[in-house]
Design a protein around this motif. Structure first.
Motif, PDB file in Angstrom:
ATOM      1  N   ASN A  49      53.109 -11.251   9.364  1.00 16.55           N
ATOM      2  CA  ASN A  49      51.748 -11.768   9.327  1.00 16.55           C
ATOM      3  C   ASN A  49      50.872 -10.832  10.142  1.00 16.55           C
TER       4      ASN A  49
ATOM      5  N   ASN B 230      44.201 -13.055   7.859  1.00 15.84           N
ATOM      6  CA  ASN B 230      45.594 -12.620   7.934  1.00 15.84           C
ATOM      7  C   ASN B 230      46.158 -12.407   6.535  1.00 15.84           C
ATOM      8  N   LYS B 231      47.085 -11.492   6.452  1.00 11.64           N
ATOM      9  CA  LYS B 231      47.830 -11.292   5.214  1.00 11.64           C
ATOM     10  C   LYS B 231      49.297 -11.178   5.549  1.00 11.64           C
ATOM     11  N   LEU B 232      50.122 -11.626   4.620  1.00 11.90           N
ATOM     12  CA  LEU B 232      51.554 -11.371   4.725  1.00 11.90           C
ATOM     13  C   LEU B 232      51.838 -10.034   4.065  1.00 11.90           C
TER      14      LEU B 232
END
Lengths: 115, 115
Positions: free
Chosen positions: B93, B101-103
């Motif tokens: 994350n 946020n991005k995975l």
């Protein structure tokens, strides 16, 4: 069963065409994410919606668009399809915005084949 | 770039042995990590997660270890079974400019369990 439902499971179409992929998130999840998975690219993030609004964008082509409806289901629209668009398209959902303790849960995907 | 790397693309183990799948991540500010399992024809399935304030977390037959000093994550599977055969992805994350946020997913490791 993750609780995320994607339809259709398979799509076969021709170059230049337009398709719509559908996703129903897990009950109670407000965020929906779309990913593309191809052999040479792995899982690539396309776009995220949260409670009907676009929240984050990845490497999504201009030919692709998405939306999330009031009932929280989402659709990914792919237009002017090219051979290179053949891939698995996954939808994932999470309760809130992406962050700590917010694992995404994935559907089983739509396999798109462009002939 | 946006990537979480894996040391071994393919891991072959004997049934009953323990398996260790490794992952290196690049962003020291990443605060949350997830392991997914993807079986053929299915979407990634959540296995276990860990926050950056922890070094170890155990689940049923699985343990995730986090070494923040060297930015390394591992998934240990005890008494590996044929049903564990799948591709395993780590994901981190990460916060991006704009406050979202991005995975970020790794490329994946294929685990093959032999009788």
């Amino acid at each position: 069963d993750s609780g995320v439902t994607q339809t259709p499971k398979h799509l076969i179409t021709a170059t230049g065409q337009r398709v719509t992929l559908r996703c129903s998130p897990r009950s109670g999840d407000l965020s929906v994410y779309w990913y593309q998975q191809s052999l040479d690219q792995g899982l690539q993030f396309l776009i995220q919606y949260y409670n009907g609004e676009e929240r984050a964008k990845g490497n999504i082509l201009e030919r692709f668009s998405a939306q999330q409806f009031p009932d929280l289901h989402s659709e990914l629209n792919l237009s002017s399809l090219e051979l290179g668009d053949s891939a698995l398209y996954f939808c994932a959902s999470s309760p809130g915005l992406q962050g700590i303790n917010q694992p995404q849960h994935f559907g089983d995907g739509t396999r798109l084949s462009i002939l | 770039g946006e990537s979480v790397g894996l040391h071994l693309p393919t891991l072959s183990v004997q049934e009953g042995d323990n398996s260790i799948i490794n992952c290196a991540y690049s962003n020291s500010a990443s605060d949350y990590f997830i392991w997914y399992k993807q079986e053929s024809g299915k979407g990634p399935q959540f296995i276990i997660d860990i926050r950056s304030n922890m070094d170890k977390r155990q689940g049923q037959r699985v343990t995730v270890l986090l070494n923040k000093t060297v930015k390394h994550l591992s998934l240990q599977i005890a008494a590996t079974q044929p049903g564990d055969s799948a591709v395993y992805f780590c994901a981190e994350n990460r916060m991006f400019s704009g406050g979202y946020n991005k995975l970020i997913f790794g490329a994946g490791t294929r685990l093959a369990v032999h009788p």
